[in-house]
Enzyme design. Structure first.
Site, short mmCIF file in Angstrom:
data_model
loop_
_atom_site.label_atom_id
_atom_site.label_comp_id
_atom_site.label_asym_id
_atom_site.label_seq_id
_atom_site.Cartn_x
_atom_site.Cartn_y
_atom_site.Cartn_z
N CYS A 2 -32.06 39.08 -37.26
CA CYS A 2 -33.13 38.79 -37.26
C CYS A 2 -32.79 38.61 -38.52
O CYS A 2 -31.37 39.08 -39.59
CB CYS A 2 -34.34 39.60 -37.16
SG CYS A 2 -34.35 40.34 -35.26
N ARG A 27 -31.49 32.39 -38.26
CA ARG A 27 -31.78 33.41 -37.96
C ARG A 27 -32.10 34.41 -36.56
O ARG A 27 -31.72 35.50 -35.71
CB ARG A 27 -31.34 34.85 -39.11
CG ARG A 27 -30.80 34.64 -40.18
CD ARG A 27 -30.78 35.38 -40.91
NE ARG A 27 -29.88 36.99 -41.05
CZ ARG A 27 -28.67 36.97 -41.01
NH1 ARG A 27 -28.52 36.30 -41.13
NH2 ARG A 27 -27.90 38.08 -40.41
N TRP A 74 -35.50 37.79 -33.87
CA TRP A 74 -34.57 37.36 -32.38
C TRP A 74 -34.05 38.40 -31.63
O TRP A 74 -33.43 39.04 -32.16
CB TRP A 74 -33.00 36.73 -33.23
CG TRP A 74 -32.55 35.90 -31.64
CD1 TRP A 74 -32.32 35.01 -31.08
CD2 TRP A 74 -31.52 36.35 -31.31
NE1 TRP A 74 -31.70 34.79 -30.05
CE2 TRP A 74 -30.74 35.55 -29.75
CE3 TRP A 74 -31.29 38.19 -30.81
CZ2 TRP A 74 -29.71 36.37 -28.89
CZ3 TRP A 74 -29.85 38.63 -29.80
CH2 TRP A 74 -29.34 37.51 -29.15
N ASN A 98 -33.03 44.19 -38.52
CA ASN A 98 -32.33 43.13 -37.87
C ASN A 98 -30.30 44.17 -37.54
O ASN A 98 -30.27 44.80 -38.10
CB ASN A 98 -31.53 42.01 -39.39
CG ASN A 98 -30.52 41.50 -38.65
OD1 ASN A 98 -29.94 41.22 -37.33
ND2 ASN A 98 -29.32 41.39 -39.64
N GLY A 99 -30.72 43.69 -36.35
CA GLY A 99 -29.26 44.32 -35.66
C GLY A 99 -29.61 45.64 -34.49
O GLY A 99 -31.17 45.03 -33.92
N GLU A 478 -16.77 21.82 -25.64
CA GLU A 478 -17.55 21.81 -26.34
C GLU A 478 -18.80 20.92 -26.34
O GLU A 478 -19.77 21.23 -26.60
CB GLU A 478 -17.08 21.11 -28.29
CG GLU A 478 -18.17 20.67 -28.99
CD GLU A 478 -18.71 21.80 -29.58
OE1 GLU A 478 -18.73 23.28 -29.28
OE2 GLU A 478 -19.71 22.19 -29.98
N LYS A 482 -22.67 22.27 -25.74
CA LYS A 482 -24.16 21.37 -26.37
C LYS A 482 -24.73 21.03 -25.80
O LYS A 482 -26.28 20.80 -25.93
CB LYS A 482 -23.18 19.65 -26.98
CG LYS A 482 -22.59 20.03 -27.97
CD LYS A 482 -23.44 20.42 -29.70
CE LYS A 482 -23.41 22.04 -29.64
NZ LYS A 482 -22.11 22.07 -31.00
N GLU A 485 -26.96 24.40 -24.36
CA GLU A 485 -28.33 25.30 -25.90
C GLU A 485 -28.90 23.85 -25.70
O GLU A 485 -30.06 24.57 -26.40
CB GLU A 485 -27.04 26.11 -26.44
CG GLU A 485 -26.50 24.48 -27.20
CD GLU A 485 -25.37 25.12 -28.73
OE1 GLU A 485 -25.83 25.99 -28.83
OE2 GLU A 485 -24.80 24.48 -29.43
N HIS A 501 -8.16 23.12 -8.10
CA HIS A 501 -8.65 23.84 -8.00
C HIS A 501 -9.82 24.54 -7.45
O HIS A 501 -10.07 26.13 -7.41
CB HIS A 501 -7.35 25.03 -8.87
CG HIS A 501 -6.64 24.52 -9.31
ND1 HIS A 501 -5.90 24.80 -8.12
CD2 HIS A 501 -5.98 23.79 -10.34
CE1 HIS A 501 -4.93 24.11 -8.68
NE2 HIS A 501 -4.80 23.44 -9.41
N LYS A 601 -29.30 30.23 -34.92
CA LYS A 601 -28.34 29.96 -35.33
C LYS A 601 -27.16 31.01 -36.28
O LYS A 601 -25.92 30.59 -35.44
CB LYS A 601 -28.46 29.94 -36.85
CG LYS A 601 -27.57 28.37 -37.48
CD LYS A 601 -26.91 27.13 -37.10
CE LYS A 601 -26.30 26.67 -37.60
NZ LYS A 601 -25.35 25.29 -36.54
#
Ligand code: AGP
Length: 606
Positions: A2, A27, A74, A98-99, A478, A482, A485, A501, A601
């Site tokens: 956060c 954040r 968050w 935060n945390g 990647e 992308k 998300e 496989h 982010k």
């Protein structure tokens, strides 16, 4: 994770905090709130949703006061509702946090047994109650803090505002970042220097375990055991200007288009543009580096996976790439003279920070490859190499990724040169190939209309596969990340040779398969894998160069032809089309490309 802000000023606190929260939105952005002291009493406004929702609440119900704390959330414990939004208030105490307070359940049980009633489902609220009860029992605020800190476990940062204490903020930091800003007769606390940039550039970074008593006239810092400690004041170089989107619809779109510049600037961090020679950053400049261990998360991890090919083939240095979140859970055996590279756009990912500390404890020297100069990872590493991508706001990392790739490739060439692993002519050729990349990237971006029909098709899919071999494999990973998300479409990246496989069972006419295949040493084999997809009715989107298109184009439903480049640098260029496709698919679907659901982010929880 956060974002936190605290202000002690003589101006209206709410607008200052709102501006800071906008800078901290990277954040987390699922709810927000601020509290101030009005005539000595606590008052607060909170809202579920992005900062704009809080702004609307404040427009309708303004909040007075010159001292306050603010938060953008968050969610970890408790859904993103108004009731769970910070600040949390217990009696005289308001807290933004935060945390994670890891032992919150045990503490809550004790508090409930003592008759405390909880208003939220968060872990944060226990801190507010513990402090309030200590103060109610007659302790001064700093004594309450000294008593409560040892009871808390976990990685966290928090700031406290207390009723009747107009000139006081209490701040604490254990692993999660927190900094104090010093003004003229004003004081601030924030998750980072960026949040406070318009207010002050004089910053004191709290260290792990520190807690502080912040007043307008001065700040006292204490260590975990309560012993006073001096922390240096630094002058931050971070600008207070808010960076805009220009003419672009989203930051992500702008940042995709920033890439030619980001690549060029980053290249200059390793290769002197005047002389064409390289300087290796410490500790990678040691004469006998025995092994490189890359530590990273998410997109930065995929940059590391690409770097492994380069360090091994261009420099002959053994390299392993570790998911930062897993690294501490193994008994990794690391050699003497090993160097770890902690890779992070934000420089704040807690997993990567913890992995860095673990690598140090295992005797490794650590180089930070970060995009944010004054970040925690940059400050804790033995040496720093900055990617020069400029601030990245879109949650989906784009220009920071290509900047990381560029730095890694240039470093591997430089290592190959000093270790005598690469002939001089090859060093020159690779440096030329790198130097030409900004122009090649510009060509890809200039011609982006051709991506629209493909993005439309992707936006309608339920599942998408991305395949690549060798250097293109991390780009497949990647590309899938992308798309996932920002469009919420299920996507997977696979090593092309691995498809047979198992994943091949997923293929039918409804599953688009994006194949990353420059004409390199792996091209023939990837071509066979493409044929296997076609034989099962899969729809192929081929990303290749003119030679690859001539050889394979007819077998694909869509072909995106990219400029021909030296295969060694191809991942840097091929990152662009996978970003563009994901971005356009998100626009097509109408999802928020810059702030997709559930994400943040910078991830500062483990
Ligand atoms: C990238 O698109 C992601 N949002 C995410 O995976 C990110 O790369 C990861 O959280 C690591 O962040 P960092 O580079 O700031 O450490």
């Amino acid at each position: 994770m956060c974002g936190i802000i605290g202000v002690l000023t003589d101006r209206p606190a709410a607008p200052l905090m709102l501006d800071a929260l906008k800078r901290l939105e990277y954040r987390g952005y699922d709810s927000a709130g601020i509290a101030t002291l009005v005539n000595g009493g606590l008052d607060r406004r909170r809202a579920a949703g992005k900062i704009a929702a809080l702004e609307a609440v404040l427009d309708a119900h303004p909040l007075a006061g010159v001292s306050g704390i603010g938060h953008t959330r968050w969610a970890t414990h408790g859904p993103p509702t108004e009731a769970n939004a910070h600040p949390h208030v217990a009696g005289r105490v308001a807290v933004v946090h935060n945390g994670i307070i890891e032992n919150h359940a045990a503490l809550k049980e004790v508090l409930i047994a003592e008759g405390v009633r909880f208003d939220s489902a968060t872990d944060t609220e226990v801190v507010a109650h513990l402090l309030d009860r200590a103060i109610a029992a007659g302790r001064r605020p700093e004594e309450a803090m000294a008593a409560v800190m040892p009871r808390l476990r976990g990685a966290f940062a928090f700031v406290v505002l207390i009723e009747g204490e107009e000139d006081l903020l209490l701040a604490a930091r254990r692993a999660s970042p927190l900094a104090i800003g010093l003004g003229e007769g004003e004081a601030f606390v924030g998750s980072d220097a960026t949040a406070m940039a318009p207010l002050t550039r004089r910053i004191i970074y709290l260290e792990d375990g520190d807690w502080a008593v912040v007043r307008r006239t001065g700040t006292s810092v204490f260590q975990e055991d309560g012993a006073p400690v001096k922390r240096p004041e630094r002058v931050s170089s971070i600008s207070g200007a808010l960076i805009g989107k220009g003419n672009y619809r989203h930051f992500m779109e702008k940042e995709i288009h920033d890439q030619p510049e980001a690549i060029a600037h980053t290249l200059h961090a390793v290769i002197d543009p005047g002389t064409g020679t390289s300087t290796l950053p410490s500790p990678l400049d040691a004469p006998n580096v025995s092994k490189i261990t890359v530590l990273a998360a998410g997109t930065s991890y995929y940059a590391g996976l690409t770097a492994r090919y380069w360090f091994e083939s261009l420099a002959g240095v053994p390299c392993e790439v570790e998911l930062a979140s897993e690294f501490r859970d193994r008994d990794a055996v690391l050699p003497k003279d090993g160097v770890a590279i902690a890779v992070s756009q934000s420089g704040e990912s807690l997993d990567t920070l913890m992995a860095l500390r673990h690598a140090k404890a295992l005797g490794q020297k650590v180089l930070a490859l970060v995009n944010v100069p004054e970040s925690t990872i940059a400050r804790e590493a033995d040496g720093v190499l900055l990617t020069r991508a400029g601030p990245e706001f879109g949650v989906a990392s784009t220009k920071a990724f290509t900047a990381q790739l560029t730095a890694f490739c240039a470093l591997a060439v430089a290592l190959g040169e000093v270790r005598g692993h690469l002939p001089a002519a090859r060093v020159t050729a690779l440096r030329e190939a790198l130097a030409a990349l900004p122009a090649r990237a510009g060509e890809v971006l200039h011609d982006d209309d051709r991506f629209h029909p493909i993005a439309q098709e992707l936006s309608r899919a339920r599942d998408v596969l991305y395949l690549g071999r060798g250097l293109s494999y991390p780009i497949a990973l990647e590309g899938a990340l992308k798309l996932k998300e920002i469009t919420y479409i299920h996507a997977e990246g696979y090593a092309a040779g691995e498809m047979k496989h198992g994943p091949i069972a997923l293929i039918d006419e409804h599953v688009p398969v994006v194949i990353v295949a420059p004409s390199d040493g792996w091209f023939e084999k990837t071509a066979s894998n493409m044929a296997e997809v076609r034989a099962r009715g899969g729809r192929v989107i081929l990303l290749t160069d003119p030679d690859g298109a001539a050889r394979l184009g007819e077998g694909a439903d869509h072909v995106v032809v990219l400029p021909a480049v030296d295969p060694v640098v191809s991942p840097i260029l091929y990152a662009l089309p996978v970003q563009i496709l994901a971005y356009l698919a998100a626009v097509e679907k109408g999802t928020d490309a810059d702030q997709p659901r559930n994400l943040a982010k910078s991830v500062t929880v483990e």
